[in-house]
Design an enzyme around this catalytic site. Structure first.
Site, PDB file in Angstrom:
ATOM      1  N   GLY A 133      11.412   1.919   3.779  1.00  0.00           N
ATOM      2  CA  GLY A 133      12.375   3.010   3.902  1.00  0.00           C
ATOM      3  C   GLY A 133      12.894   3.637   2.637  1.00  0.00           C
ATOM      4  N   GLU A 164       8.624  -4.002   3.426  1.00  0.00           N
ATOM      5  CA  GLU A 164       7.411  -3.247   3.778  1.00  0.00           C
ATOM      6  C   GLU A 164       7.472  -1.820   3.268  1.00  0.00           C
ATOM      7  OE1 GLU A 164       7.855  -3.492   7.977  1.00  0.00           O
ATOM      8  OE2 GLU A 164       6.877  -5.421   8.124  1.00  0.00           O
ATOM      9  N   GLY A 167       6.229   1.736   2.012  1.00  0.00           N
ATOM     10  CA  GLY A 167       5.030   2.558   2.123  1.00  0.00           C
ATOM     11  C   GLY A 167       5.152   3.737   1.180  1.00  0.00           C
ATOM     12  N   TYR A 178       9.091  18.036   9.887  1.00  0.00           N
ATOM     13  CA  TYR A 178      10.408  17.551   9.423  1.00  0.00           C
ATOM     14  C   TYR A 178      11.140  18.542   8.533  1.00  0.00           C
ATOM     15  CZ  TYR A 178       7.500  13.340  10.054  1.00  0.00           C
ATOM     16  OH  TYR A 178       6.613  12.398  10.506  1.00  0.00           O
ATOM     17  N   CYS A 184      -3.692  28.547  12.799  1.00  0.00           N
ATOM     18  CA  CYS A 184      -3.199  29.558  13.741  1.00  0.00           C
ATOM     19  C   CYS A 184      -1.908  29.059  14.361  1.00  0.00           C
ATOM     20  CB  CYS A 184      -4.238  29.819  14.810  1.00  0.00           C
ATOM     21  SG  CYS A 184      -5.696  30.538  14.099  1.00  0.00           S
ATOM     22  N   GLU A 185      -0.845  29.204  13.595  1.00  0.00           N
ATOM     23  CA  GLU A 185       0.449  28.660  14.001  1.00  0.00           C
ATOM     24  C   GLU A 185       1.468  29.233  13.017  1.00  0.00           C
ATOM     25  OE1 GLU A 185       0.859  25.788  16.339  1.00  0.00           O
ATOM     26  OE2 GLU A 185       2.963  26.294  16.076  1.00  0.00           O
ATOM     27  N   TYR A 243       1.975   9.706   4.021  1.00  0.00           N
ATOM     28  CA  TYR A 243       2.067  10.429   5.298  1.00  0.00           C
ATOM     29  C   TYR A 243       1.463  11.828   5.227  1.00  0.00           C
ATOM     30  CZ  TYR A 243       5.208   6.533   6.049  1.00  0.00           C
ATOM     31  OH  TYR A 243       5.735   5.265   6.115  1.00  0.00           O
TER      32      TYR A 243
HETATM   33  N1  LLP Z   1       7.838  -0.798   8.261  1.00  0.00           N
HETATM   34  C1  LLP Z   1       7.932  -0.232   9.482  1.00  0.00           C
HETATM   35  C2  LLP Z   1       8.083  -1.085  10.649  1.00  0.00           C
HETATM   36  C3  LLP Z   1       7.886   1.166   9.612  1.00  0.00           C
HETATM   37  O1  LLP Z   1       8.006   1.704  10.818  1.00  0.00           O
HETATM   38  C4  LLP Z   1       7.731   1.977   8.456  1.00  0.00           C
HETATM   39  C5  LLP Z   1       7.652   3.434   8.566  1.00  0.00           C
HETATM   40  C6  LLP Z   1       7.602   1.333   7.216  1.00  0.00           C
HETATM   41  C7  LLP Z   1       7.683  -0.055   7.143  1.00  0.00           C
HETATM   42  C8  LLP Z   1       7.410   2.092   5.926  1.00  0.00           C
HETATM   43  O2  LLP Z   1       8.463   2.931   5.637  1.00  0.00           O
HETATM   44  P1  LLP Z   1       8.504   3.739   4.231  1.00  0.00           P
HETATM   45  O3  LLP Z   1       8.708   2.734   3.127  1.00  0.00           O
HETATM   46  O4  LLP Z   1       7.204   4.430   4.090  1.00  0.00           O
HETATM   47  O5  LLP Z   1       9.648   4.657   4.391  1.00  0.00           O
HETATM   48  N2  LLP Z   1       5.834  10.202   8.990  1.00  0.00           N
HETATM   49  C9  LLP Z   1       7.176  10.121   8.445  1.00  0.00           C
HETATM   50  C10 LLP Z   1       7.552   8.696   8.105  1.00  0.00           C
HETATM   51  C11 LLP Z   1       7.441   7.753   9.265  1.00  0.00           C
HETATM   52  C12 LLP Z   1       7.797   6.343   8.881  1.00  0.00           C
HETATM   53  C13 LLP Z   1       7.463   5.410   9.963  1.00  0.00           C
HETATM   54  N3  LLP Z   1       7.693   4.034   9.679  1.00  0.00           N
HETATM   55  C14 LLP Z   1       7.258  11.012   7.226  1.00  0.00           C
HETATM   56  O6  LLP Z   1       6.270  11.611   6.851  1.00  0.00           O
HETATM   57  O7  LLP Z   1       8.327  11.162   6.637  1.00  0.00           O
END
Ligand code: LLP
Length: 440
Positions: free
Chosen positions: A248, A290, A292, A334, A361-362, A390
């Site tokens: 997050g 976790e 990402g 978003y 086309c949007e 993402y």
């Molecule tokens: N762990 C779980 C259980 C998750 O659901 C997520 C992200 C992460 C870790 C990793 O979160 P991060 O560190 O990347 O914030 N598509 C959206 C983001 C969706 C995130 C979903 N879950 C975007 O492009 O902003």
């Protein structure tokens, strides 16, 4: 402007990433092109891993594959000693194909299918994060059938939900993910799981949101989870050993964004866990996170070629590029905002207010609304920053556009890690039934 990682402007006035001139990358690989700064990805992995280990020896960083996953990325992750959070059979398959160790995978998802569970069981995935009571029962059944005992975490809704600049605390969180604390489901699941002969309840998990700029919700979530671990021990005598606090942490998309540093974030959760463990006289759990986006987000840049430029008098100038919502869904989905650099004249003064349009086309297919850039002409190379997380993972084939290639750049070397899709790829799975075949 900001220049993440190895990004710089070279003496030709071109944008350079990983020692590679982006105009040459565009020539060699075509556009749109996802360029990933390998050195920055590795630096982020190491910063997470080493800082966490120093602050809290019993710790593990599991990269969230949903942000960006390819076989080459899996190799890099294994080299950097990270575990991997996977959410689908496809992500498991990708990691296995790259030789990533199954026991270092943590399997998430709110509706894992029996086939995915069987794949995970047969390949030896290390841990299942169970999302519901229904899944607990399904997993017990499938584990019994496979003659296995599997390690599980339970995904808990801590009642804290965080978004970019604010968070909310609610008793009852309306979310499809996890087991509620306030409604007693989490506790019910714990009691059930302890009794299940083929499941070993080892830990709890929570994830409160993504692109978070504030430390408070992370601290609160850690506290709430530790309080729940204490409650479980008091009421059942059972000791939860692992605590996975999800991902997050926010990153920089705009110059004005001020994300929290990785070390401040880690310091905050470690302190919260230590303080609560002491207050409850609990042994310290093994801690997992976790991340990402904060590992790959700023390491990615998308290169586009400028095409049609259209002036809507008195309204705005639309500059269309050769990509759009097919390679970047985030603006449409978003209202995400981005910085961009004119890669082939990176030092030219930014004198014109323009909007960058995609070619789908949007009407909503816009990449950037209102950005100051040098006056653009057809053929210019535009770099959109912070597109490592993402973007490739959410890319799609709308309008039957082919998905871009991905290159890893480092030390002046560019390696293709995902080939550009071809028209043949687009029809690979199409079938014309006999009755629709063209009759000659
Ligand atoms: N762990 C779980 C259980 C998750 O659901 C997520 C992200 C992460 C870790 C990793 O979160 P991060 O560190 O990347 O914030 N598509 C959206 C983001 C969706 C995130 C979903 N879950 C975007 O492009 O902003």
């Amino acid at each position: 402007m900001f220049f993440p990682g190895t990004m710089r402007i070279n003496d030709k006035g071109h944008l350079e990433i990983g020692g590679c001139d982006t105009t040459q990358l565009a020539q060699e690989f075509g556009t749109p092109l996802y360029v990933m700064d390998e050195e920055l990805i590795r630096a982020n992995c190491r910063l997470y891993r080493d800082t966490f280990a120093r602050l809290y020896p019993q710790s593990q960083v599991a990269y969230a594959g949903k942000a960006f996953l390819t076989t080459a990325m899996c190799r890099l992750l294994e080299e950097e000693g990270l575990a991997l959070d996977v959410v689908s059979g496809g992500e498991i398959y990708t990691a296995l194909a790259a030789g990533f160790p199954a026991e270092k995978m943590i399997f998430h998802g709110n509706n894992k299918t029996p086939a995915e569970i069987q794949l995970a069981l047969s390949s030896g995935v290390g841990c299942f994060v169970v999302d519901s009571i229904s899944e607990l029962e399904l997993l017990e059944k499938l584990a019994a059938a496979a003659g296995k005992k599997v390690t599980i975490y339970l995904r808990i809704k801590p009642g804290i939900e965080a978004h970019t600049h604010h968070y909310i605390q609610t008793g009852q969180v309306d979310s499809k993910f996890g087991l509620g604390l306030a409604d007693g489901q989490a506790f019910t699941a714990v009691v059930k799981a302890i009794k299940m002969p083929h499941l070993e309840l080892k830990g709890l998990h929570c994830h409160i949101g993504s692109q978070i700029f504030d430390l408070k919700p992370f601290q609160l979530a850690a506290q709430v989870m530790m309080d729940f671990i204490a409650e479980i021990r008091e009421k059942t005598g059972f000791l939860i050993q692992d605590l996975d606090l999800g991902g997050g942490l926010g990153i920089r998309y705009l110059c004005s964004d001020l994300p929290v540093s990785i070390s401040n974030y880690l310091g905050t959760i470690v302190e919260a866990v230590q303080e609560r463990a002491a207050a409850h006289n609990l042994p310290l759990p093994k801690l997992l996170i976790e991340p990402g986006r904060s590992i790959v987000g700023e390491a990615g840049t998308t290169l586009y070629t400028v095409g049609t430029i259209k002036e809507v008098p008195g309204v705005r100038q639309y500059v269309a590029v050769d990509g759009g919502m097919m390679d970047n869904l985030r603006t449409a989905l978003y209202e995400a905002k981005y910085e961009a650099i004119l890669a082939n004249r990176a030092l030219a003064p930014r004198k014109q207010l323009v909007s960058i349009a995609g070619r789908a086309c949007e009407s909503g297919d816009m990449l950037i609304w209102d950005i100051m850039l040098p006056p653009l002409v057809r053929g210019d190379l535009l770099a959109v920053l912070s597109t490592g997380a993402y973007h490739y993972s959410m890319a799609n084939n709308y309008n039957r556009y082919t998905r871009p290639a991905v290159v890893f750049v480092q030390n002046g070397q560019a390696d293709l890690v995902v080939k550009r899709e071809t028209y043949e790829d687009l029809i690979r799975n199409d079938i014309i039934p006999e009755r629709l075949q063209k009759k000659h």
